[in-house]
Design a protein around this motif. Structure first.
Motif, short mmCIF file in Angstrom:
data_model
loop_
_atom_site.label_atom_id
_atom_site.label_comp_id
_atom_site.label_asym_id
_atom_site.label_seq_id
_atom_site.Cartn_x
_atom_site.Cartn_y
_atom_site.Cartn_z
N TYR A 128 -0.18 1.55 2.52
CA TYR A 128 -0.71 2.47 1.70
C TYR A 128 -2.07 1.85 1.06
O TYR A 128 -2.29 0.46 1.08
CB TYR A 128 0.03 2.82 0.48
N THR A 129 -3.02 2.68 0.79
CA THR A 129 -4.20 2.31 -0.03
C THR A 129 -4.13 3.15 -1.24
O THR A 129 -3.46 4.19 -1.44
CB THR A 129 -5.39 2.34 0.73
N GLY A 130 -5.45 2.95 -2.17
CA GLY A 130 -5.58 3.73 -3.46
C GLY A 130 -6.53 3.17 -4.15
O GLY A 130 -7.28 2.30 -3.74
N VAL A 131 -6.59 3.77 -5.48
CA VAL A 131 -7.88 3.52 -6.37
C VAL A 131 -7.24 3.44 -7.75
O VAL A 131 -5.93 3.76 -8.01
CB VAL A 131 -9.06 4.14 -6.38
N LEU A 132 -7.94 2.56 -8.78
CA LEU A 132 -7.63 2.53 -10.23
C LEU A 132 -8.26 4.19 -10.53
O LEU A 132 -9.48 4.56 -10.53
CB LEU A 132 -8.18 1.73 -11.05
N ALA A 133 -7.47 4.99 -10.89
CA ALA A 133 -7.73 6.38 -11.09
C ALA A 133 -8.65 6.70 -12.24
O ALA A 133 -9.42 7.61 -12.40
CB ALA A 133 -6.62 7.30 -11.12
N ASN A 134 -8.68 5.73 -13.40
CA ASN A 134 -9.22 5.86 -14.45
C ASN A 134 -10.78 5.07 -14.33
O ASN A 134 -11.61 5.19 -15.17
CB ASN A 134 -8.41 5.27 -15.75
N ARG A 135 -10.83 4.22 -13.57
CA ARG A 135 -11.99 3.45 -13.35
C ARG A 135 -12.30 3.22 -11.72
O ARG A 135 -12.40 2.21 -11.09
CB ARG A 135 -11.80 1.99 -13.56
N VAL A 136 -12.54 4.57 -11.04
CA VAL A 136 -12.50 4.39 -9.37
C VAL A 136 -13.66 3.44 -9.00
O VAL A 136 -13.30 2.68 -8.06
CB VAL A 136 -12.60 5.84 -9.03
N ASN A 137 -14.87 3.80 -9.58
CA ASN A 137 -15.99 2.94 -8.92
C ASN A 137 -16.36 1.65 -10.12
O ASN A 137 -17.26 2.29 -10.97
CB ASN A 137 -16.81 3.85 -8.42
N GLU A 138 -16.23 0.84 -9.85
CA GLU A 138 -16.46 -0.41 -10.75
C GLU A 138 -16.97 -1.62 -9.99
O GLU A 138 -16.18 -1.75 -8.89
CB GLU A 138 -15.64 -0.80 -12.06
N ASN A 139 -17.77 -2.46 -10.25
CA ASN A 139 -18.42 -3.56 -9.69
C ASN A 139 -17.44 -4.76 -9.58
O ASN A 139 -17.22 -5.20 -8.57
CB ASN A 139 -19.74 -3.87 -10.12
N SER A 140 -16.84 -5.03 -10.89
CA SER A 140 -15.91 -6.22 -10.97
C SER A 140 -14.67 -6.01 -9.96
O SER A 140 -14.12 -4.82 -9.83
CB SER A 140 -15.40 -6.57 -12.32
N GLU A 141 -14.11 -6.98 -9.29
CA GLU A 141 -13.27 -6.61 -8.27
C GLU A 141 -12.33 -7.78 -7.90
O GLU A 141 -12.95 -9.18 -8.23
CB GLU A 141 -13.83 -5.99 -7.11
N GLU A 142 -11.24 -7.73 -7.36
CA GLU A 142 -10.42 -8.67 -6.87
C GLU A 142 -9.38 -8.38 -6.07
O GLU A 142 -8.77 -7.01 -5.96
CB GLU A 142 -9.78 -9.49 -8.13
N LYS A 143 -8.77 -9.20 -5.32
CA LYS A 143 -7.62 -8.73 -4.39
C LYS A 143 -6.43 -8.95 -5.02
O LYS A 143 -6.17 -10.18 -5.56
CB LYS A 143 -7.69 -9.54 -2.83
N VAL A 144 -5.58 -8.12 -5.22
CA VAL A 144 -4.10 -8.32 -5.77
C VAL A 144 -3.27 -7.77 -4.85
O VAL A 144 -3.45 -6.98 -3.82
CB VAL A 144 -4.17 -7.18 -7.06
#
Length: 443
Positions: free
Chosen positions: A345-361
């Motif tokens: 599956y894939t997905g997003v953080l629904a409350n912060r969809v597009n933000e620059n800070s990122e990491e692989k989890v």
């Protein structure tokens, strides 16, 4: 991943609003979480209707009748059955429970088809008493029971003969159903189908209307359908001469693939329809047969992409140079597919969809199992506690396969359509567990 690239993961029915929240058909998912809590299953009814209409339109030019039967094992509810009844589709049920719910919803009985490899006497009795449209006969034991019950009720029942055609789809071994080594249907190679036809022909109140074959699930090509149509119509020509068998209906099942992640490239739904129609036309002409009705049974391809699961982020565990686990308040109890057959599956953080800070989890469920992982590797804006994670394309075989493992209550199900939301299934509570429990004090 640069800002705005997360939006590429979104499904066709999704948007991002000015609050950087995920929106499904005009409804802010964070508003849904505030209203209903998590875990939460959200179904886009507009998208479900769109998929149904695409299938119906795709078969419009066929010279005989067609039926689109929703395979309700993918997901069923009273409210969904009520919606489907108005969409003029048929319904594939596989248990007495699904049949009961469909009848409670007022679904037209003549459009119900009953499947299953081990239907009980009581289930078949209900199906015949309710005079549903069709029973898909799966084995000799069922022929005997249907014969007994139709004689008992003085009622004729239409049946399809399910065939295991020896055609394997390119899919996971747990979800292939058309190969010879399968619990489903009469084996074509060993002559079981001929014996079934002869047995049904000798029964007074069983009316065989055709054949059924389902070759698997999550299929991304048309070859398998073409091969099985070629095999079955060639056999139908033989059986017409030998038994007087008429192929009035050819049900080619479902299995049409959907998009789970960006790596999936399913065919347009009308490509499957076109290939099926052309193969039937070609083989009917070759074998000097009248064009049969074509029935299909899409389930996943109707509700899969319409479903989104919403979870609240909880604990995290970082193992330097190995992995960062991000846990959510659901998991294998409400979506067993990743643990069962390594579904991705894939997905997003629904409350912060597009933000620059990122990491692989890695997204971990809360069940007490090491294998309770929803997504092994996904790049997100750095998650924090109480963020809302949206996982896409969970509409098929999520809620329908949900359990109370670890005594976890099953999630609520919400329908959204054109800016409005509706609670279709209430959230289960721990108090609900007591409804089926008996205290030893009553022994």
């Amino acid at each position: 991943m640069n800002k705005d690239n997360y939006s590429k993961r979104l499904m066709s029915n999704m948007e991002i609003n000015t609050h950087n929240h995920l929106v499904i058909d005009g409804v802010d998912t964070i508003d849904l979480v505030d209203k209903y809590g998590t875990p939460l299953n959200v179904y886009d009814i507009s998208l479900i209707k769109e998929k149904i209409n695409t299938f119906k339109e795709a078969f419009k030019n066929y010279e005989n009748k067609t039926q689109v039967a929703y395979a309700s094992k993918a997901f069923s509810s009273l409210a969904l059955y009520e919606i489907l009844a108005k969409e003029d589709v048929s319904l594939d049920v596989v248990s007495g429970g699904e049949l009961f719910l469909a009848i409670q919803a007022g679904f037209p009985k003549e459009r119900i088809h009953f499947h299953g490899n081990n239907k009980s006497y009581d289930e078949l009795n209900t199906a015949i008493q309710e005079n549903i449209g069709c029973i898909v006969i799966d084995n000799f034991y069922e022929i005997d029971m249907v014969e007994e019950l139709t004689n008992k009720h003085h009622q004729v029942m239409d049946v399809l003969i399910r065939v295991a055609p020896g055609v394997e789809a390119h899919t996971h071994e747990y979800i292939t159903t058309g190969q010879a080594d399968s619990k489903f249907g009469f084996d074509l190679a060993s002559g079981q189908v001929e014996k079934a036809i002869a047995k049904i022909k000798s029964a007074d109140n069983i009316n065989s209307i055709g054949l059924h074959a389902h070759i698997g699930s999550q299929i991304f090509e048309v070859d398998g359908y073409q091969v099985v149509i070629e095999k079955l119509l060639a056999k139908a020509k033989e059986w017409k001469k030998t038994f007087g068998f008429n192929l009035d209906v050819l049900n080619v099942g479902g299995g049409f693939g959907i998009r789970y992640t960006e790596a999936d490239t399913p065919l347009p739904l009308d490509d499957y329809a076109e290939a099926i129609m052309n193969a039937v036309r070609k083989q009917a002409k070759l074998n000097e047969l009248a064009l049969p009705e074509i029935w299909i049974e899409p389930g996943r391809s109707i509700v899969g992409e319409a479903g989104t699961s919403l979870y609240t982020v909880g604990s995290q565990k970082n193992i330097p140079a190995i992995r960062k686990y991000v846990s959510v308040d659901g998991g294998m109890a409400d979506n067993i597919r990743p643990a069962l057959y390594q579904a991705e599956y894939t997905g997003v953080l629904a409350n912060r969809v597009n933000e620059n800070s990122e990491e692989k989890v890695s997204i971990a469920g809360k069940a007490c199992e090491s294998g309770d992982m929803l997504i092994w590797d996904i790049t997100l804006p750095q998650p924090t506690q109480k963020d809302v994670l949206a996982i896409f394309s969970t509409g098929a075989y999520g809620y329908s396969m949900a359990s109370n493992y670890n005594r976890l209550p099953r999630p609520a199900v919400v329908f959204v359509e054109k800016g409005k939301d509706f609670l279709a299934i209430k959230r289960e509570t721990v108090q609900d567990f007591l409804k089926l429990e008996n205290s030893i004090e009553n022994w």
